[in-house]
Design an enzyme around this catalytic site. Structure first.
Site, mmCIF file in Angstrom:
data_model
loop_
_atom_site.group_PDB
_atom_site.id
_atom_site.type_symbol
_atom_site.label_atom_id
_atom_site.label_comp_id
_atom_site.label_asym_id
_atom_site.label_seq_id
_atom_site.Cartn_x
_atom_site.Cartn_y
_atom_site.Cartn_z
ATOM 1 C CD GLU A 199 10.362 -7.807 5.339
ATOM 2 O OE1 GLU A 199 9.665 -6.989 5.942
ATOM 3 O OE2 GLU A 199 10.820 -8.838 5.880
ATOM 4 C CG HIS A 214 11.081 -2.623 4.874
ATOM 5 N ND1 HIS A 214 9.712 -2.504 4.874
ATOM 6 C CD2 HIS A 214 11.363 -3.868 5.315
ATOM 7 C CE1 HIS A 214 9.191 -3.635 5.320
ATOM 8 N NE2 HIS A 214 10.161 -4.474 5.586
ATOM 9 C CE1 TYR A 261 8.769 4.823 3.023
ATOM 10 C CE2 TYR A 261 7.320 6.724 3.135
ATOM 11 C CZ TYR A 261 7.722 5.497 3.616
ATOM 12 O OH TYR A 261 7.076 4.948 4.683
ATOM 13 C CB ALA A 278 1.416 -0.179 6.316
ATOM 14 N N PRO A 321 0.792 -1.221 0.000
ATOM 15 C CG PRO A 321 -0.186 -1.137 2.111
ATOM 16 C CD PRO A 321 0.549 -2.040 1.186
ATOM 17 C CG ASN A 322 -0.250 4.295 1.268
ATOM 18 O OD1 ASN A 322 -1.254 4.780 0.757
ATOM 19 N ND2 ASN A 322 -0.256 3.771 2.476
ATOM 20 C CG ASN A 376 8.447 -1.997 0.203
ATOM 21 O OD1 ASN A 376 7.840 -2.068 1.266
ATOM 22 N ND2 ASN A 376 9.126 -0.924 -0.149
ATOM 23 N NE ARG A 378 9.544 5.543 8.934
ATOM 24 C CZ ARG A 378 8.608 5.387 8.011
ATOM 25 N NH1 ARG A 378 8.777 4.486 7.053
ATOM 26 N NH2 ARG A 378 7.523 6.117 8.013
ATOM 27 N NE ARG A 423 3.145 6.873 0.669
ATOM 28 C CZ ARG A 423 3.648 6.375 1.795
ATOM 29 N NH1 ARG A 423 3.780 7.125 2.856
ATOM 30 N NH2 ARG A 423 4.022 5.124 1.868
#
Length: 157
Positions: free
Chosen positions: A105, A107, A29, A83, A16-17, A80, A114, A24
């Protein structure tokens, strides 16, 4: 049956996103887009005689369906989960059906620098490798690792 990069593409899944990369939270990012990710990964895979199949969804079920497809038609998965990393036992269960298929995986940000809730990833429990905090370059590292694992039949993992 293990597939090599020459036999089948690498599935690159984005949660998502991530369709909004470059638009954003650029401070976290970066300015690169998902199209940039695809181009970088395609170039990295081509250097090993292979290709990529990049997809993005904001819907958990669609990501699960693609994982099920990857277990039959791809040589590995770069994921990736965004969330969903921190919440989705369903993605973990889907990845656990991919016996013998390498999974890395990714990120973009360093999730360990974070918020505390981001420090745990269910997906990491299945991943053969985890890359975090390397920006978009982390995807290239993941493609390189999948190419190595697929070429080794995952035996050297």
């Amino acid at each position: 049956m293990a597939r090599t990069l020459a036999d089948a593409p690498i599935m690159i899944l984005n949660g998502p996103n991530l369709n909004l990369l470059g638009q954003r939270q650029v401070d976290i990012y970066g300015a690169g887009t998902l199209a940039d990710v695809e181009a970088m990964c395609a170039e990295a895979a081509a250097a090993h005689g292979g290709s990529v199949d990049l997809r993005q969804s904001n819907h958990e079920g669609e990501l699960i369906d693609w994982i099920h497809e990857a277990r039959l038609n791809h040589c590995g998965i770069v994921i990736n989960p965004a969330a969903y990393s921190h919440t989705s036992v369903a993605l973990l269960d889907a990845l656990n059906t991919c016996d013998g298929l390498p999974v890395v995986e990714v990120h973009i940000s360093n999730i360990h620098r974070r918020e505390e809730f981001r420090h745990h990833s269910y997906v990491s429990l299945r991943a053969d490798g985890v890359i975090a905090g390397c920006g978009l370059q982390g995807y290239v590292f993941a493609v390189e690792r999948i190419a190595a694992l697929a070429g080794e039949g995952l035996a050297a993992a």
